[in-house]
Write an enzyme that holds these catalytic residues in place. Structure first.
Site, PDB file in Angstrom:
ATOM      1  N   ARG A  41       0.861  -1.184   0.000  1.00  0.00           N
ATOM      2  CA  ARG A  41       0.000   0.000   0.000  1.00  0.00           C
ATOM      3  C   ARG A  41       0.897   1.233   0.000  1.00  0.00           C
ATOM      4  O   ARG A  41       1.592   1.499   0.978  1.00  0.00           O
ATOM      5  CB  ARG A  41      -0.912  -0.013   1.229  1.00  0.00           C
ATOM      6  CG  ARG A  41      -1.723   1.249   1.356  1.00  0.00           C
ATOM      7  CD  ARG A  41      -2.640   1.261   2.569  1.00  0.00           C
ATOM      8  NE  ARG A  41      -3.224   2.575   2.656  1.00  0.00           N
ATOM      9  CZ  ARG A  41      -3.261   3.333   3.756  1.00  0.00           C
ATOM     10  NH1 ARG A  41      -2.777   2.900   4.907  1.00  0.00           N
ATOM     11  NH2 ARG A  41      -3.788   4.539   3.710  1.00  0.00           N
ATOM     12  N   HIS A  58      -3.358  10.764   0.602  1.00  0.00           N
ATOM     13  CA  HIS A  58      -2.815  10.614   1.954  1.00  0.00           C
ATOM     14  C   HIS A  58      -2.318  12.004   2.394  1.00  0.00           C
ATOM     15  O   HIS A  58      -1.130  12.224   2.603  1.00  0.00           O
ATOM     16  CB  HIS A  58      -1.702   9.561   1.951  1.00  0.00           C
ATOM     17  CG  HIS A  58      -1.409   8.972   3.315  1.00  0.00           C
ATOM     18  ND1 HIS A  58      -1.458   7.630   3.581  1.00  0.00           N
ATOM     19  CD2 HIS A  58      -1.049   9.552   4.488  1.00  0.00           C
ATOM     20  CE1 HIS A  58      -1.136   7.399   4.850  1.00  0.00           C
ATOM     21  NE2 HIS A  58      -0.882   8.556   5.422  1.00  0.00           N
ATOM     22  N   GLU A 115      -7.597   8.052   6.243  1.00  0.00           N
ATOM     23  CA  GLU A 115      -7.947   8.670   7.520  1.00  0.00           C
ATOM     24  C   GLU A 115      -8.547  10.077   7.401  1.00  0.00           C
ATOM     25  O   GLU A 115      -7.960  11.062   7.888  1.00  0.00           O
ATOM     26  CB  GLU A 115      -6.709   8.724   8.423  1.00  0.00           C
ATOM     27  CG  GLU A 115      -6.156   7.351   8.737  1.00  0.00           C
ATOM     28  CD  GLU A 115      -5.059   7.371   9.808  1.00  0.00           C
ATOM     29  OE1 GLU A 115      -4.630   8.458  10.225  1.00  0.00           O
ATOM     30  OE2 GLU A 115      -4.642   6.286  10.233  1.00  0.00           O
ATOM     31  N   ASN A 140      -7.333   1.420  10.079  1.00  0.00           N
ATOM     32  CA  ASN A 140      -6.026   1.789  10.632  1.00  0.00           C
ATOM     33  C   ASN A 140      -6.166   1.866  12.139  1.00  0.00           C
ATOM     34  O   ASN A 140      -7.002   2.625  12.649  1.00  0.00           O
ATOM     35  CB  ASN A 140      -5.578   3.168  10.123  1.00  0.00           C
ATOM     36  CG  ASN A 140      -5.305   3.196   8.628  1.00  0.00           C
ATOM     37  OD1 ASN A 140      -5.486   2.198   7.934  1.00  0.00           O
ATOM     38  ND2 ASN A 140      -4.862   4.337   8.134  1.00  0.00           N
ATOM     39  N   TYR A 150      -4.013   2.041  15.930  1.00  0.00           N
ATOM     40  CA  TYR A 150      -2.773   2.178  16.704  1.00  0.00           C
ATOM     41  C   TYR A 150      -3.005   1.943  18.191  1.00  0.00           C
ATOM     42  O   TYR A 150      -2.224   1.291  18.849  1.00  0.00           O
ATOM     43  CB  TYR A 150      -2.139   3.553  16.463  1.00  0.00           C
ATOM     44  CG  TYR A 150      -1.567   3.630  15.064  1.00  0.00           C
ATOM     45  CD1 TYR A 150      -0.271   3.211  14.823  1.00  0.00           C
ATOM     46  CD2 TYR A 150      -2.344   4.053  13.992  1.00  0.00           C
ATOM     47  CE1 TYR A 150       0.256   3.227  13.540  1.00  0.00           C
ATOM     48  CE2 TYR A 150      -1.825   4.069  12.702  1.00  0.00           C
ATOM     49  CZ  TYR A 150      -0.527   3.651  12.475  1.00  0.00           C
ATOM     50  OH  TYR A 150      -0.009   3.636  11.214  1.00  0.00           O
ATOM     51  N   GLU A 185      -3.342  -0.203   8.343  1.00  0.00           N
ATOM     52  CA  GLU A 185      -2.185   0.331   9.081  1.00  0.00           C
ATOM     53  C   GLU A 185      -2.227  -0.199  10.497  1.00  0.00           C
ATOM     54  O   GLU A 185      -3.288  -0.211  11.135  1.00  0.00           O
ATOM     55  CB  GLU A 185      -2.195   1.869   9.175  1.00  0.00           C
ATOM     56  CG  GLU A 185      -1.772   2.577   7.928  1.00  0.00           C
ATOM     57  CD  GLU A 185      -1.688   4.095   8.099  1.00  0.00           C
ATOM     58  OE1 GLU A 185      -1.368   4.581   9.210  1.00  0.00           O
ATOM     59  OE2 GLU A 185      -1.973   4.784   7.113  1.00  0.00           O
TER      60      GLU A 185
HETATM   61  C1  GAL Z   1      -1.428   7.359  10.616  1.00  0.00           C
HETATM   62  C2  GAL Z   1      -1.057   7.927   9.272  1.00  0.00           C
HETATM   63  C3  GAL Z   1       0.309   7.535   8.806  1.00  0.00           C
HETATM   64  C4  GAL Z   1       1.336   7.473   9.904  1.00  0.00           C
HETATM   65  C5  GAL Z   1       0.805   6.770  11.140  1.00  0.00           C
HETATM   66  C6  GAL Z   1       1.743   6.773  12.333  1.00  0.00           C
HETATM   67  O1  GAL Z   1      -2.407   8.152  11.216  1.00  0.00           O
HETATM   68  O2  GAL Z   1      -1.983   7.510   8.293  1.00  0.00           O
HETATM   69  O3  GAL Z   1       0.676   8.409   7.774  1.00  0.00           O
HETATM   70  O4  GAL Z   1       1.905   8.676  10.136  1.00  0.00           O
HETATM   71  O5  GAL Z   1      -0.393   7.343  11.543  1.00  0.00           O
HETATM   72  O6  GAL Z   1       1.678   7.955  13.032  1.00  0.00           O
END
Ligand code: GAL
Length: 466
Positions: free
Chosen positions: A91, A135, A180, A306, A308, A368
């Site tokens: 990607r 992006h 996002e 995505n 985290y 992600e």
């Molecule tokens: C996401 C973003 C990425 C990368 C990642 C880590 O929000 O799509 O570009 O920066 O966070 O911070």
């Protein structure tokens, strides 16, 4: 999606390669602005990030992406790294200002040539291209005309998408329209900590609608050209800081803004109730008749997720601008970025999406997931490996409980330009020396390569999917 807090520690699990179905797609994600550099070459126009990085204090230590990882010149080396990993798919994102320097009009041939060569090289290496069209690198000229606050940007985006699809559509099957849109709206237009640096708070809401409208208009062009359409949303499971009704209400409000505002129109064809924000259902006048049909009328071919970390919130004090306040998540490890590591949050998120949207939820792909640790090239890299292992295990847990997740793309291949953090956060499977741009694969690169190989060699057939 508010739910009970996840157990902080990942449960012991059988290795994911044995638990994920055959055909599960492994990948890596990157984005153009974060790796390409060469910001003034071959007719590329200016983007809002070129402008933002020049603003004093906007990016930590004044870092810029003028050179970034120099992927624009070193792409062959990077394709070799992808081939070495053995990923099924890659990607990457296409830089709008390379293709249309001012955001409108005919294509800049040299810009498209770059992605054409990259696509061919990926296919030759057995890696499927999975491009994202936007992006966050809007052509500056479009921002000068109002950016995503104006409806015209949605139309411009659809024209640009068609130019890219005309060139690559004979080899690219799957497209991600937007990356996002929540983060772009919140950080770029509401809080001003990302480009274009506008701090409009709730007056940024039209940015949500115009991005989604751009997605809808572009989807039609992509489908006409035989493409399958995805959108990558940043999602977070939200928990209230306590059981108090006010905190629960705050968690609902945050969930609405972060998750539902960008998912409901795609799956339900309507916007959620934004009354907690004093907003009606017309997103501050941006919504017009027929728009919701363009956005959600045709089901997505896949939703990118995505993830985290989870989010915990409590009620904000009276008179605050927003109805919620962030609360730190303690008792779990944190990455170098200070983000809590909660793999179970990904399982809960995937299950929660399934519960919320039921049969209207298209197949999911984790587009992600990754972490930043400040490891040098020779470090043991155990934190990153632990993060990836825990989160891939969480995906396997969700799949075992019936969620249709088709793939996992880790963020990211290379240490890169991490937006307002400059080069300070290192998310790569590959260490990059930002002086010499030398790439050195980390232990996590070998770990991910071996995991992919083990899955291919030994994945057990899943009768439910046969
Ligand atoms: C996401 C973003 C990425 C990368 C990642 C880590 O929000 O799509 O570009 O920066 O966070 O911070």
């Amino acid at each position: 999606m508010p739910h009970e807090p996840s157990a902080p520690a990942p449960q012991p699990h059988e290795p994911p390669p044995n638990r994920l179905p055959p055909g599960f797609r492994w990948g890596v994600s990157t984005s153009a602005y974060q790796i390409e550099g060469a910001t003034t070459e071959d007719g590329r126009g200016r983007s809002i990030w070129d402008t933002f990085t020049e603003r004093p204090g906007a990016v930590r230590d004044g870092h810029t992406a003028e050179n970034a990882c120099d992927h624009y010149h070193r792409w062959r080396e990077d394709v070799a790294l992808l081939a070495g990993l053995g990923v099924d798919a890659y990607r990457f994102s296409v830089a709008w200002p390379r293709v249309q320097p001012g955001g409108r009009g005919p294509a800049n041939a040299a810009g498209l040539d770059f992605y054409d060569r990259l696509t061919d090289a990926l296919l030759a290496a057995g890696v499927r291209p999975f491009p994202t069209l936007y992006h966050w690198d809007l052509p500056q000229e479009l921002e000068d005309a109002g950016g995503w606050l104006t409806r015209d940007t949605a139309r411009r985006f659809a024209d640009y998408a068609a130019l890219v699809a005309d060139r690559l559509g004979d080899r690219v099957r799957d497209w991600i329209t937007l990356n996002e849109p929540f983060v772009h709206m919140a950080f770029g237009y509401a809080l001003g900590v990302h480009a274009p640096g506008r701090a409009l708070l709730l007056d940024a809401l039209p940015v949500a609608h115009h991005q989604l409208l751009g997605h809808g208009l572009a989807s039609a062009s992509l489908r006409e050209r035989g493409g399958r359409v995805h959108l990558a949303n940043n999602c977070t499971p939200v928990t209230p800081a306590s059981d108090a009704p006010a905190d629960r209400k705050a968690a609902d409000a945050y969930d609405t803004l972060h998750n539902r505002l960008f998912n409901d129109p795609l799956m339900n064809g309507s916007y959620p109730d934004l009354s907690a924000y004093g907003a009606g259902d017309d997103l501050r006048g941006a919504l017009r008749d027929g728009d919701l049909d363009l956005i959600g009328g045709t089901p997505l071919d896949g939703l990118g997720v995505n993830y985290y970390n989870p989010t915990r919130v409590r009620a904000a004090p009276a008179g605050a601008g927003l109805p919620f306040e962030d609360v730190p998540i303690d008792g779990v490890p944190h990455t170098a970025f200070g983000w809590p590591v909660v793999p179970g949050g990904l399982r809960d998120l995937l299950l929660g999406l399934r519960e919320r949207y039921g049969d209207r939820l298209p197949p999911l792909t984790v587009t992600e997931n990754g972490c930043s640790y400040d490891d040098g090239p020779g470090a043991d890299d155990t934190d990153r490996i632990g993060y990836l292992d825990g989160h891939i295990g969480a995906v396997a847990d969700a799949v075992a409980r019936g969620v249709d997740v088709r793939g996992y793309f880790t963020w990211t291949l290379l240490d890169n330009f991490e937006w307002a953090e400059g080069y300070h956060q290192r998310f790569g499977l590959v260490h990059v020396d930002h002086e010499t741009r030398t790439r050195t694969p980390r232990a996590s690169y070998a770990w991910y390569r071996d995991l992919i190989a083990a899955h291919r060699a030994g994945a057990r057939p899943d009768p439910a999917r046969a």
